[in-house]
Design a protein around this motif. Structure first.
Motif, PDB file in Angstrom:
ATOM      1  N   ASP A  19      34.736  40.631  30.237  1.00 30.13           N
ATOM      2  CA  ASP A  19      34.016  39.618  31.011  1.00 30.13           C
ATOM      3  C   ASP A  19      33.559  38.407  30.211  1.00 30.13           C
ATOM      4  O   ASP A  19      33.177  37.397  30.800  1.00 30.13           O
ATOM      5  CB  ASP A  19      32.778  40.244  31.670  1.00 30.13           C
ATOM      6  N   LYS A 128      33.591  34.453  31.042  1.00 28.97           N
ATOM      7  CA  LYS A 128      34.971  34.101  31.380  1.00 28.97           C
ATOM      8  C   LYS A 128      35.065  33.810  32.868  1.00 28.97           C
ATOM      9  O   LYS A 128      34.381  34.418  33.680  1.00 28.97           O
ATOM     10  CB  LYS A 128      35.915  35.273  31.075  1.00 28.97           C
ATOM     11  N   LYS A 129      35.946  32.913  33.213  1.00 33.87           N
ATOM     12  CA  LYS A 129      36.278  32.652  34.611  1.00 33.87           C
ATOM     13  C   LYS A 129      37.358  33.648  35.022  1.00 33.87           C
ATOM     14  O   LYS A 129      37.972  34.317  34.189  1.00 33.87           O
ATOM     15  CB  LYS A 129      36.802  31.227  34.786  1.00 33.87           C
ATOM     16  N   ASP A 130      37.636  33.737  36.313  1.00 31.17           N
ATOM     17  CA  ASP A 130      38.650  34.685  36.789  1.00 31.17           C
ATOM     18  C   ASP A 130      40.025  34.398  36.202  1.00 31.17           C
ATOM     19  O   ASP A 130      40.762  35.317  35.851  1.00 31.17           O
ATOM     20  CB  ASP A 130      38.726  34.662  38.315  1.00 31.17           C
ATOM     21  N   TYR A 131      40.377  33.097  36.080  1.00 32.49           N
ATOM     22  CA  TYR A 131      41.699  32.783  35.549  1.00 32.49           C
ATOM     23  C   TYR A 131      41.800  33.138  34.067  1.00 32.49           C
ATOM     24  O   TYR A 131      42.868  33.484  33.582  1.00 32.49           O
ATOM     25  CB  TYR A 131      42.074  31.320  35.796  1.00 32.49           C
ATOM     26  N   LYS A 133      40.391  35.780  32.738  1.00 28.85           N
ATOM     27  CA  LYS A 133      40.597  37.231  32.739  1.00 28.85           C
ATOM     28  C   LYS A 133      42.056  37.561  33.046  1.00 28.85           C
ATOM     29  O   LYS A 133      42.657  38.439  32.427  1.00 28.85           O
ATOM     30  CB  LYS A 133      39.688  37.904  33.765  1.00 28.85           C
ATOM     31  N   ARG A 134      42.630  36.820  34.008  1.00 30.48           N
ATOM     32  CA  ARG A 134      44.047  37.051  34.348  1.00 30.48           C
ATOM     33  C   ARG A 134      44.945  36.718  33.169  1.00 30.48           C
ATOM     34  O   ARG A 134      45.901  37.435  32.883  1.00 30.48           O
ATOM     35  CB  ARG A 134      44.440  36.227  35.572  1.00 30.48           C
TER      36      ARG A 134
END
Length: 155
Positions: A19, A128-131, A133-134
């Protein structure tokens, strides 16, 4: 009974590495009661939702769950109580400077034994942003595929 020297990780916060971007780590002591020490040595602690906060020039860990010791009866404390971290004044002022910046937070990364004492690895983290993490998951999968191919090729 002699104390064992060296380090041994007891509990790790794997979710924090997923995260957050970890900018810097810091070692801190932690103020515990005897039954809490016994529970941690048995591995019965959880750092999943834990975070650290600076209150009146002191650093406290919140939401760190240490299960009550089975033989502790009346000496057990609240499993989710705030626990004080033991740091030097200079380190605390540096942490205040970091957390004053937007997006930075203090997250305990692991609990470990060092020369018979329980220590906390405290991370100065940025969310972190969702992108992000991806992207990290894709990089990890690509590395795993490359390692698998290399292993099959050079077997």
């Amino acid at each position: 009974m002699a104390k064992k020297l060296g380090t041994k990780t007891v509990v790790e916060n794997r979710k924090a590495r997923h995260d957050y971007f970890i900018e810097e780590t810091l070692e801190a002591g932690i103020e515990l009661v005897g039954t809490e020490v016994k529970s941690i040595r048995a591995g019965k602690a959880n750092l999943r939702d834990a975070y650290a906060d600076i209150i009146n020039g002191e650093v406290f860990v919140k939401n760190m769950h240490i299960s009550p010791y089975e033989q502790g009866n009346i000496f057990n404390r609240d499993p989710l109580r705030e626990r004080k971290l033991l740091l030097h004044k200079i380190q605390i002022t540096q942490l205040i400077g970091y957390t004053a910046q937007k997006g930075y937070t203090l997250v305990p990364l692991s609990l470990y034994l060092k020369d018979g004492r329980i220590k906390v690895a405290l991370g100065i983290c940025k969310g972190k942003k969702d992108y992000d993490k991806r992207d990290a998951m894709l990089e990890k999968a690509a590395k795993r595929d490359i390692d698998r191919e290399m292993k099959e090729k050079y077997r």
